[in-house]
Design a protein around this motif. Sequence first.
Motif, mmCIF file in Angstrom:
data_model
loop_
_atom_site.group_PDB
_atom_site.id
_atom_site.type_symbol
_atom_site.label_atom_id
_atom_site.label_comp_id
_atom_site.label_asym_id
_atom_site.label_seq_id
_atom_site.Cartn_x
_atom_site.Cartn_y
_atom_site.Cartn_z
ATOM 1 N N GLU A 21 5.495 -40.412 -39.426
ATOM 2 C CA GLU A 21 6.051 -40.974 -40.657
ATOM 3 C C GLU A 21 6.717 -39.852 -41.451
ATOM 4 O OE1 GLU A 21 5.697 -44.298 -41.710
ATOM 5 O OE2 GLU A 21 4.890 -44.689 -39.711
ATOM 6 N N ARG A 22 7.675 -40.232 -42.305
ATOM 7 C CA ARG A 22 8.280 -39.238 -43.191
ATOM 8 C C ARG A 22 7.305 -38.848 -44.280
ATOM 9 N NH1 ARG A 22 14.332 -39.942 -45.070
ATOM 10 N NH2 ARG A 22 13.940 -37.885 -45.865
ATOM 11 N N CYS A 23 7.323 -37.590 -44.655
ATOM 12 C CA CYS A 23 6.475 -37.097 -45.739
ATOM 13 C C CYS A 23 6.836 -37.865 -47.007
ATOM 14 C CB CYS A 23 6.703 -35.594 -45.936
ATOM 15 S SG CYS A 23 5.795 -34.886 -47.316
ATOM 16 N N SER A 24 5.841 -38.268 -47.761
ATOM 17 C CA SER A 24 6.086 -39.102 -48.942
ATOM 18 C C SER A 24 6.313 -38.279 -50.218
ATOM 19 C CB SER A 24 4.898 -40.050 -49.157
ATOM 20 O OG SER A 24 3.718 -39.296 -49.373
ATOM 21 N N ARG A 25 6.235 -36.971 -50.133
ATOM 22 C CA ARG A 25 6.412 -36.139 -51.311
ATOM 23 C C ARG A 25 7.890 -36.085 -51.712
ATOM 24 N NH1 ARG A 25 3.005 -33.125 -48.074
ATOM 25 N NH2 ARG A 25 0.873 -33.019 -48.825
ATOM 26 N N PRO A 26 8.152 -35.858 -52.993
ATOM 27 C CA PRO A 26 9.556 -35.732 -53.423
ATOM 28 C C PRO A 26 10.166 -34.430 -52.896
ATOM 29 C CG PRO A 26 8.054 -35.437 -55.296
ATOM 30 C CD PRO A 26 7.225 -35.818 -54.110
ATOM 31 N N ALA A 27 11.441 -34.504 -52.562
ATOM 32 C CA ALA A 27 12.146 -33.341 -52.018
ATOM 33 C C ALA A 27 12.677 -32.464 -53.143
ATOM 34 C CB ALA A 27 13.298 -33.799 -51.136
ATOM 35 N N GLN A 28 12.745 -31.172 -52.858
ATOM 36 C CA GLN A 28 13.373 -30.226 -53.774
ATOM 37 C C GLN A 28 14.842 -30.123 -53.399
ATOM 38 O OE1 GLN A 28 11.021 -26.695 -53.320
ATOM 39 N NE2 GLN A 28 9.215 -27.608 -54.274
ATOM 40 N N ASP A 29 15.545 -29.137 -53.925
ATOM 41 C CA ASP A 29 16.985 -29.002 -53.680
ATOM 42 C C ASP A 29 17.338 -28.856 -52.205
ATOM 43 O OD1 ASP A 29 17.507 -29.189 -56.365
ATOM 44 O OD2 ASP A 29 17.533 -27.012 -56.668
ATOM 45 N N ASP A 30 16.457 -28.247 -51.416
ATOM 46 C CA ASP A 30 16.768 -28.032 -50.004
ATOM 47 C C ASP A 30 16.428 -29.231 -49.134
ATOM 48 O OD1 ASP A 30 13.860 -26.022 -48.979
ATOM 49 O OD2 ASP A 30 13.999 -27.895 -50.100
ATOM 50 N N GLY A 31 15.920 -30.325 -49.735
ATOM 51 C CA GLY A 31 15.619 -31.530 -48.972
ATOM 52 C C GLY A 31 14.192 -31.598 -48.476
ATOM 53 N N PHE A 32 13.370 -30.605 -48.790
ATOM 54 C CA PHE A 32 11.986 -30.576 -48.350
ATOM 55 C C PHE A 32 11.072 -30.455 -49.561
ATOM 56 C CE2 PHE A 32 12.926 -30.311 -43.933
ATOM 57 C CZ PHE A 32 14.132 -29.649 -43.858
ATOM 58 N N CYS A 33 9.826 -30.891 -49.402
ATOM 59 C CA CYS A 33 8.864 -30.773 -50.485
ATOM 60 C C CYS A 33 8.339 -29.336 -50.543
ATOM 61 C CB CYS A 33 7.714 -31.758 -50.291
ATOM 62 S SG CYS A 33 6.660 -31.378 -48.862
ATOM 63 N N TYR A 34 7.453 -29.101 -51.467
ATOM 64 C CA TYR A 34 6.905 -27.757 -51.643
ATOM 65 C C TYR A 34 6.108 -27.280 -50.433
ATOM 66 C CZ TYR A 34 2.425 -30.042 -52.606
ATOM 67 O OH TYR A 34 1.293 -30.782 -52.507
ATOM 68 N N GLN A 35 5.648 -28.215 -49.603
ATOM 69 C CA GLN A 35 4.792 -27.857 -48.472
ATOM 70 C C GLN A 35 5.581 -27.645 -47.177
ATOM 71 O OE1 GLN A 35 1.582 -30.600 -47.939
ATOM 72 N NE2 GLN A 35 0.590 -29.391 -46.360
ATOM 73 N N HIS A 36 6.769 -28.215 -47.063
ATOM 74 C CA HIS A 36 7.551 -28.137 -45.829
ATOM 75 C C HIS A 36 8.841 -27.364 -46.040
ATOM 76 C CE1 HIS A 36 5.239 -31.988 -45.251
ATOM 77 N NE2 HIS A 36 4.906 -31.318 -44.169
#
Length: 189
Positions: A21-36
Amino acid sequence: MADVETQQSATQCQALTEDGERCSRPAQDDGFCYQHDESDPTVSDSQTVEGEQEQVEDEQRTQEADEADESQSQSRDLGVDMTAEEKTDPESVDADVETDHDEIAGVLTVRQTVQSTAGELIGREFDAVSEIAPTDDGWRAVVEVVERRAVPDTQDIIGRYEIELDDDATVHGYRRLDRYRRGDTGTFE
C-alpha cells in the motif's frame, strides 16, 4: 473523482509500505514523508520517475512565473510600464563595451587596503566600506566601524570615517564624518 485522486497522490508520500500500500503520511516537497526518501527500497521506480517528472515540470512553471513577476515588478519599481520593445534581453547586448580595467583594479586595490587597515588605523572594529571614489590627489573611501556594541545589534553605534589615499593606495589621513545607530536608516534614505 480523478481530480481528488490526483490531489491526494500529490500530497501523499510516494513510498510503498510492506503490504504494498502507499504510505499514508503527507508528502514533503520531494514527494516523500519524513520517514521515506527516494533511496528507500519500498519506493517503486515508476512512481519515482513520474514524481520526478511532475516535480521538474512544476519547478519550470514556477520559475517561468517568477521570472515574469520579477520583470513586471522591476518595471513597476521604476515607475514605468515598459513595452516589449523597451525590454532588453541580456543575451542580445553587445559584450564588447569598453571598460577601464585600470580604474577597476585601482578601486579593488583601494578596497583591499581599506578593509585590511581601517580597523587598525581607526582603532575600532571594521564593519563595511560604504564608498570609494577617485579624487584629484588619489582616492577617497568611506568606511563604517563599530564604535560601541549593543544588544540588540540594531543599537550598535556605527562611525562613518573618510579615509584619504594616494594613487598607490597609501593612506594619508582619515576623519570621522558622523555617528549613528545601526537601526537608524532615516538619515540615509
